[in-house]
Enzyme design. Structure first.
Site, PDB file in Angstrom:
ATOM      1  N   LYS A  87      -0.480 -27.415  19.511  1.00 14.56           N
ATOM      2  CA  LYS A  87       0.319 -27.494  20.734  1.00 14.56           C
ATOM      3  C   LYS A  87       1.800 -27.654  20.392  1.00 14.56           C
ATOM      4  O   LYS A  87       2.648 -26.947  20.903  1.00 14.56           O
ATOM      5  CB  LYS A  87      -0.186 -28.668  21.578  1.00 14.56           C
ATOM      6  N   GLY A 125      -4.000 -32.318  24.596  1.00 11.17           N
ATOM      7  CA  GLY A 125      -4.668 -31.787  23.408  1.00 11.17           C
ATOM      8  C   GLY A 125      -6.183 -31.841  23.513  1.00 11.17           C
ATOM      9  O   GLY A 125      -6.883 -30.848  23.290  1.00 11.17           O
ATOM     10  N   ARG A 126      -6.701 -33.000  23.876  1.00  9.28           N
ATOM     11  CA  ARG A 126      -8.170 -33.158  23.907  1.00  9.28           C
ATOM     12  C   ARG A 126      -8.809 -32.489  25.111  1.00  9.28           C
ATOM     13  O   ARG A 126     -10.022 -32.519  25.262  1.00  9.28           O
ATOM     14  CB  ARG A 126      -8.532 -34.647  23.839  1.00  9.28           C
ATOM     15  N   HIS A 155     -35.046 -41.224  13.359  1.00 12.18           N
ATOM     16  CA  HIS A 155     -35.500 -41.660  12.035  1.00 12.18           C
ATOM     17  C   HIS A 155     -34.388 -42.382  11.290  1.00 12.18           C
ATOM     18  O   HIS A 155     -34.472 -42.565  10.074  1.00 12.18           O
ATOM     19  CB  HIS A 155     -35.984 -40.444  11.231  1.00 12.18           C
ATOM     20  N   GLU A 164      -9.705 -41.492  22.885  1.00 13.72           N
ATOM     21  CA  GLU A 164      -8.257 -41.291  22.939  1.00 13.72           C
ATOM     22  C   GLU A 164      -7.761 -41.418  24.379  1.00 13.72           C
ATOM     23  O   GLU A 164      -6.630 -41.815  24.622  1.00 13.72           O
ATOM     24  CB  GLU A 164      -7.887 -39.912  22.367  1.00 13.72           C
ATOM     25  N   GLU A 184      -0.706 -32.091   9.266  1.00 11.55           N
ATOM     26  CA  GLU A 184      -1.923 -31.517   8.679  1.00 11.55           C
ATOM     27  C   GLU A 184      -1.963 -30.009   8.899  1.00 11.55           C
ATOM     28  O   GLU A 184      -2.235 -29.228   7.988  1.00 11.55           O
ATOM     29  CB  GLU A 184      -3.170 -32.136   9.329  1.00 11.55           C
ATOM     30  N   LYS A 233       1.296 -41.849  12.188  1.00 10.59           N
ATOM     31  CA  LYS A 233       1.993 -40.613  11.788  1.00 10.59           C
ATOM     32  C   LYS A 233       3.370 -40.939  11.223  1.00 10.59           C
ATOM     33  O   LYS A 233       3.785 -40.411  10.198  1.00 10.59           O
ATOM     34  CB  LYS A 233       2.186 -39.695  13.004  1.00 10.59           C
TER      35      LYS A 233
END
Ligand code: G6Q
Length: 538
Positions: A209, A271-272, A388, A357, A215, A497
């Protein structure tokens, strides 16, 4: 709209506290014994999603009080404000319009003077055209080779959605193409993603965005070097092997990607919440524009359900209020989301970001400390695998873990009786969790009274996936509204950050840096530097 009364001071909250004292020890066995119709009555359905919420520690009175709380917190008005494009993300002064991403072409929504539906469909059309060219082979790489591999580079909201949805919809994907998702700044991620790919057949979708994320830009530069190294260093190759998805054309151009190959979205898409936007480009290449359109229609169907259905039958509202009941009144810290479908392997990880978030906040819209528990810890794995592994703690541990069980009536891969066995396990687990079992030996006793929702759809289609994601988006919004928090900012992510930016040069400096962190961080930096020097020397 801001709330002037903190939620815990409202009469509705206090009524729930009193009610909780009355019902907290009631067992689901008794609730079912007292009401033969409960399992059929406490259900709701909409947009192709069926919810059975009867195996929850709620009475009719609980539901009435929870619904009254939602009304008192202005949920109706907040829903209308979100859909209308009001700036409900107050800390960033932005509209929150992921719902506009899935409006049909003939809808109209003017926000801040702009017809957003026209903008959305213009980008969708460009995406569809691009995807068709890649899928048909008309778009070729620098050497004229067909594109066979698509690698999405993005992180957080620019990775989790498309990566989850690609896995979920793999059944519908192009099987003669390879799709990979690189997110971590750890070079292992990139190295493993491309190790068996040919640069001349590989297209990178750089999804960011802001186009400023450490990263993603690091991985994008490495990808650029990898392509150029593989194709003889001709810079012209970048135009054929890189496209961008972003809101920031300047930074895209500065990276060297032609803005003709950029797919836009807008700052009113968080973003999410962004994978139904151009952030879904790699997914659209995988499943094709028609299936992507079906998925958007599924989102829209749930949006409309949420916007128009009375709260007592409104799926996201019911899920939100029931979750809040355990989170705030029983002190449950987590919720497990357990999809009984291997294609939904990454669904819980996706929801983790969406929920944690969004509602991991400690101040309300008026900037005051919230005096109640906000967003839960979300986790989960597909069933039956989890049975399990960690279900033991849910059955016999000391914690209350509300669970959502998700399943599909039809399987996409009918193989023998696999699907009946799968669904039998889903049903058996919710039954065992609710009712437990007595036994003479204490260690065999399963107390039950562990609450679950059962969510069923007919079949895992792109449409169904859209409805399920929107269901949880609006559940999170419902809860955030009751707490009176801003579900759409994420300032907490920023601190780490900033600190990383300070530490990078300290790790890389040739001379011993003047470290001014705490003694732990200083010592760890020295240890890393010393170890790295030894490795370089030896
Ligand atoms: C999501 C967050 C966050 C964001 C990533 C990537 O709501 O804001 O996960 O999506 O930090 O950001 P960019 O897309 O700007 O690279």
């Amino acid at each position: 709209m801001t709330h002037t009364t903190p939620v815990h001071e409202t009469a509705e909250w206090q009524a729930l506290e009193a009610h909780h004292r009355d019902v907290r020890d009631v067992h689901l066995r008794d609730l079912f014994d007292q009401d033969a119709e409960r399992g059929e009555r406490m259900t709701a359905e909409g947009a192709g999603v069926f919810l059975d919420y009867s195996k929850n520690r709620v009475t009719d009175e609980t539901m009435r009080l929870l619904l009254a709380l939602a009304e008192a917190r202005g949920l109706r008005g907040r829903i209308d404000a979100m859909f209308a494009g009001e700036h409900i993300n107050v800390s960033e002064d932005r509209a929150v319009l992921h719902t506009a991403l899935r409006l049909p072409r003939d809808a109209r929504l003017v926000v801040d003077g702009q017809d957003v539906v026209a903008d959305v469909h213009a980008v969708l059309d460009r995406m569809a055209d691009f995807c068709e060219r890649v899928r048909s082979g008309a778009w070729t790489g620098h050497t004229g080779s067909r594109i066979r591999n698509v690698v999405n580079i993005g992180i957080g909201g620019s990775d989790l959605g498309p990566a989850m949805a690609y896995e979920a919809l793999r059944f519908y994907s192009r099987r003669d193409m390879t799709f990979r998702f690189v997110s971590n700044v750890d070079g292992n991620d990139f190295a493993e993603a491309v190790r068996d790919l040919a640069p001349e057949e590989t297209l990178f979708v750089i999804s960011s965005k802001t186009f400023g994320t450490l990263e993603t830009l690091t991985n994008a530069h490495t990808a650029r070097d990898w392509v150029l190294a593989g194709l003889g260093g001709d810079e012209a190759a970048v135009a054929k092997h890189f496209v961008a998805v972003s809101t920031n054309a300047e930074r895209v151009a500065a990276f060297g990607i032609d803005t003709a190959n950029m797919f836009e979205f807008w700052d009113w898409v968080g973003g999410r919440y962004s994978y139904p936007s151009a952030i879904g480009l790699s997914l659209m290449v995988a499943i094709g524009p028609d299936a992507f359109g079906d998925m958007l229609a599924g989102f829209h169907a749930m949006d409309e359900h949420f916007r128009t259905t009375p709260f007592e039958r409104n799926l996201p509202v019911l899920l939100g209020l029931i979750g809040l009941w355990y989170n705030d009144f029983f002190g449950a810290e987590t919720i497990a989301v357990l999809p009984y479908d291997q294609y939904l392997a990454r669904f819980s990880a996706y929801l983790q970001q969406l929920d944690m978030e969004s509602d991991g906040k400690h101040v309300d819209l008026d900037g005051r400390q919230v005096e109640v528990q906000t967003g839960p810890i979300v986790w989960g794995q597909p069933g039956t695998n989890g049975q399990h592994a960690f279900y033991q703690l849910i059955h016999q541990g000391t914690k209350l873990v509300p669970c959502d069980f998700l399943g599909f009536v039809e399987t996409l891969n009918p193989l023998g009786d696999h699907h009946d066995l799968l669904i039998a396990n889903l049903l058996a687990q919710t039954e065992a969790l609710a009712f437990g079992r007595d036994a003479p030996e204490p260690n065999r006793v399963t107390k039950g009274n562990q609450p679950t929702n059962t969510i069923l759809c007919d079949r895992l289609t792109p449409h169904a996936l859209g409805t399920l994601v929107a269901l949880y988006e609006h559940k999170v919004f419902t809860q955030g509204t009751v707490w009176g928090i801003d579900s759409f900012d994420q300032w907490g992510v920023e601190l780490g950050k900033e600190l990383a930016q300070r530490i990078i040069p300290e790790l890389q400096a040739d001379e011993e840096p003047d470290l001014r962190h705490d003694s732990s961080t200083n010592a760890l930096i020295r240890r890393y530097r010393a170890g790295r020097s030894r490795a370089a020397a030896g």
